[in-house]
Design a protein around this motif. Structure first.
Motif, PDB file in Angstrom:
ATOM      1  N   TYR A  74       0.860  -1.190   0.000  1.00 22.85           N
ATOM      2  CA  TYR A  74       0.000   0.000   0.000  1.00 22.85           C
ATOM      3  C   TYR A  74       0.890   1.232   0.000  1.00 22.85           C
ATOM      4  O   TYR A  74       1.703   1.426   0.899  1.00 22.85           O
ATOM      5  CB  TYR A  74      -0.947  -0.024   1.191  1.00 22.85           C
ATOM      6  CG  TYR A  74      -1.935  -1.158   1.083  1.00 22.85           C
ATOM      7  CD1 TYR A  74      -3.012  -1.068   0.204  1.00 22.85           C
ATOM      8  CD2 TYR A  74      -1.761  -2.327   1.796  1.00 22.85           C
ATOM      9  CE1 TYR A  74      -3.915  -2.124   0.061  1.00 22.85           C
ATOM     10  CE2 TYR A  74      -2.655  -3.389   1.665  1.00 22.85           C
ATOM     11  CZ  TYR A  74      -3.718  -3.271   0.801  1.00 22.85           C
ATOM     12  OH  TYR A  74      -4.585  -4.317   0.663  1.00 22.85           O
ATOM     13  N   LEU A  75       0.741   2.019  -1.041  1.00 23.13           N
ATOM     14  CA  LEU A  75       1.576   3.201  -1.226  1.00 23.13           C
ATOM     15  C   LEU A  75       0.744   4.460  -1.029  1.00 23.13           C
ATOM     16  O   LEU A  75      -0.392   4.541  -1.503  1.00 23.13           O
ATOM     17  CB  LEU A  75       2.167   3.209  -2.632  1.00 23.13           C
ATOM     18  CG  LEU A  75       2.929   1.957  -3.074  1.00 23.13           C
ATOM     19  CD1 LEU A  75       3.303   2.053  -4.542  1.00 23.13           C
ATOM     20  CD2 LEU A  75       4.169   1.769  -2.218  1.00 23.13           C
ATOM     21  N   ARG A  76       1.317   5.432  -0.351  1.00 20.86           N
ATOM     22  CA  ARG A  76       0.632   6.716  -0.178  1.00 20.86           C
ATOM     23  C   ARG A  76       1.007   7.620  -1.334  1.00 20.86           C
ATOM     24  O   ARG A  76       2.168   7.729  -1.707  1.00 20.86           O
ATOM     25  CB  ARG A  76       1.037   7.364   1.150  1.00 20.86           C
ATOM     26  CG  ARG A  76       0.193   8.589   1.483  1.00 20.86           C
ATOM     27  CD  ARG A  76       0.548   9.144   2.840  1.00 20.86           C
ATOM     28  NE  ARG A  76       1.813   9.844   2.895  1.00 20.86           N
ATOM     29  CZ  ARG A  76       2.023  11.049   2.372  1.00 20.86           C
ATOM     30  NH1 ARG A  76       1.083  11.682   1.722  1.00 20.86           N
ATOM     31  NH2 ARG A  76       3.204  11.616   2.490  1.00 20.86           N
ATOM     32  N   TYR A 131      -4.539  11.907   1.692  1.00 22.06           N
ATOM     33  CA  TYR A 131      -5.480  10.813   1.969  1.00 22.06           C
ATOM     34  C   TYR A 131      -5.791   9.934   0.759  1.00 22.06           C
ATOM     35  O   TYR A 131      -6.880   9.411   0.632  1.00 22.06           O
ATOM     36  CB  TYR A 131      -6.787  11.346   2.573  1.00 22.06           C
ATOM     37  CG  TYR A 131      -6.556  12.272   3.735  1.00 22.06           C
ATOM     38  CD1 TYR A 131      -5.987  11.793   4.921  1.00 22.06           C
ATOM     39  CD2 TYR A 131      -6.874  13.618   3.647  1.00 22.06           C
ATOM     40  CE1 TYR A 131      -5.764  12.635   5.987  1.00 22.06           C
ATOM     41  CE2 TYR A 131      -6.645  14.471   4.715  1.00 22.06           C
ATOM     42  CZ  TYR A 131      -6.099  13.976   5.873  1.00 22.06           C
ATOM     43  OH  TYR A 131      -5.862  14.813   6.935  1.00 22.06           O
ATOM     44  N   THR A 132      -4.846   9.806  -0.138  1.00 23.67           N
ATOM     45  CA  THR A 132      -5.040   8.935  -1.300  1.00 23.67           C
ATOM     46  C   THR A 132      -3.941   7.877  -1.297  1.00 23.67           C
ATOM     47  O   THR A 132      -2.768   8.190  -1.081  1.00 23.67           O
ATOM     48  CB  THR A 132      -5.001   9.741  -2.619  1.00 23.67           C
ATOM     49  OG1 THR A 132      -5.979  10.772  -2.547  1.00 23.67           O
ATOM     50  CG2 THR A 132      -5.305   8.858  -3.806  1.00 23.67           C
ATOM     51  N   TYR A 133      -4.364   6.653  -1.541  1.00 26.00           N
ATOM     52  CA  TYR A 133      -3.444   5.525  -1.530  1.00 26.00           C
ATOM     53  C   TYR A 133      -3.625   4.689  -2.791  1.00 26.00           C
ATOM     54  O   TYR A 133      -4.601   4.846  -3.524  1.00 26.00           O
ATOM     55  CB  TYR A 133      -3.687   4.637  -0.299  1.00 26.00           C
ATOM     56  CG  TYR A 133      -3.346   5.341   0.987  1.00 26.00           C
ATOM     57  CD1 TYR A 133      -2.084   5.205   1.557  1.00 26.00           C
ATOM     58  CD2 TYR A 133      -4.270   6.165   1.619  1.00 26.00           C
ATOM     59  CE1 TYR A 133      -1.760   5.861   2.727  1.00 26.00           C
ATOM     60  CE2 TYR A 133      -3.956   6.828   2.788  1.00 26.00           C
ATOM     61  CZ  TYR A 133      -2.701   6.673   3.337  1.00 26.00           C
ATOM     62  OH  TYR A 133      -2.373   7.332   4.483  1.00 26.00           O
ATOM     63  N   PHE A 157       4.350   8.530  -6.470  1.00 30.67           N
ATOM     64  CA  PHE A 157       4.679   7.621  -5.378  1.00 30.67           C
ATOM     65  C   PHE A 157       6.193   7.572  -5.246  1.00 30.67           C
ATOM     66  O   PHE A 157       6.877   7.210  -6.204  1.00 30.67           O
ATOM     67  CB  PHE A 157       4.172   6.201  -5.663  1.00 30.67           C
ATOM     68  CG  PHE A 157       2.699   6.124  -5.928  1.00 30.67           C
ATOM     69  CD1 PHE A 157       1.805   6.004  -4.881  1.00 30.67           C
ATOM     70  CD2 PHE A 157       2.215   6.178  -7.222  1.00 30.67           C
ATOM     71  CE1 PHE A 157       0.445   5.937  -5.120  1.00 30.67           C
ATOM     72  CE2 PHE A 157       0.861   6.116  -7.475  1.00 30.67           C
ATOM     73  CZ  PHE A 157      -0.033   5.990  -6.420  1.00 30.67           C
TER      74      PHE A 157
END
Length: 186
Positions: free
Chosen positions: A65-67, A73-75, A161
């Motif tokens: 899971y990448l921020r 607040y998006t992944y 990312f």
């Protein structure tokens, strides 16, 4: 008088004895050769579901899971899988109405300054799905060079990312695990 020597055919037992002797020699020779050592794969969390994808077995590793660094607040979920002998990259932007084209939409940047562009093989969608079967050269590049960032181009914006040391290491471990993993057909 001239005598002609007529050669008699060898009896079948002689052929069997020669074949047995040759086979014994080859077996002894093969046993003296060093066996190739298997690659040691540590901490591989590969799962092979009982369900099949288009009738073929597949395996995958847990998603990363990448921020998104340029959006709050998006992944995204990045996951690797293998079917037959091909490794696939699955990417899903976890944001509502993220439309991705079926063309060049992902750029992978390396510490050396090089970049590879990946084309989406999944149809045009607004669910944020990207799927790509990685080529040998793409796999080699991703396994051997440090990945610094990944850019995903949607219709609305560009998602950035930055993997960092930990993310790059985890991605390489996943690629290594899948590269050496042998699928079972059951």
């Amino acid at each position: 008088t001239i005598s002609k020597s007529v050669s008699k055919p060898m009896p079948q037992r002689t052929y069997i004895a020669i074949a047995f002797a040759l086979l014994s020699w080859l077996t002894t020779k093969a046993q003296s050769l060093p066996l190739p050592q298997p690659k040691v794969i540590e901490q591989c969390d590969v799962s092979q579901p009982k369900t099949k994808l288009k009738g073929l077995p597949y395996v995958n590793v847990p998603p990363m899971y990448l921020r998104v660094d340029n959006e709050e607040y998006t992944y995204a979920a990045l996951q690797l899988g293998k079917r037959k002998n091909s490794i696939f990259l699955f990417l899903n932007i976890l944001a509502p109405s993220t439309c991705l084209k079926k063309e060049k939409i992902v750029d992978v940047y390396f510490e050396s300054g090089e970049m590879i562009s990946l084309k989406n093989q999944y149809p045009l969608n607004c669910d944020g799905y990207f799927v790509r079967q990685l080529s040998r050269s793409e796999l080699k590049k991703m396994r051997n060079d440090k990945i610094t960032k990944i850019l995903v181009y949607s219709f609305q914006k560009v998602y950035e990312f930055y993997l960092g040391e930990g993310g790059d290491k985890e991605l390489k471990e996943h690629l290594k695990c899948l590269y050496y993993y042998r699928l079972t057909t059951n």
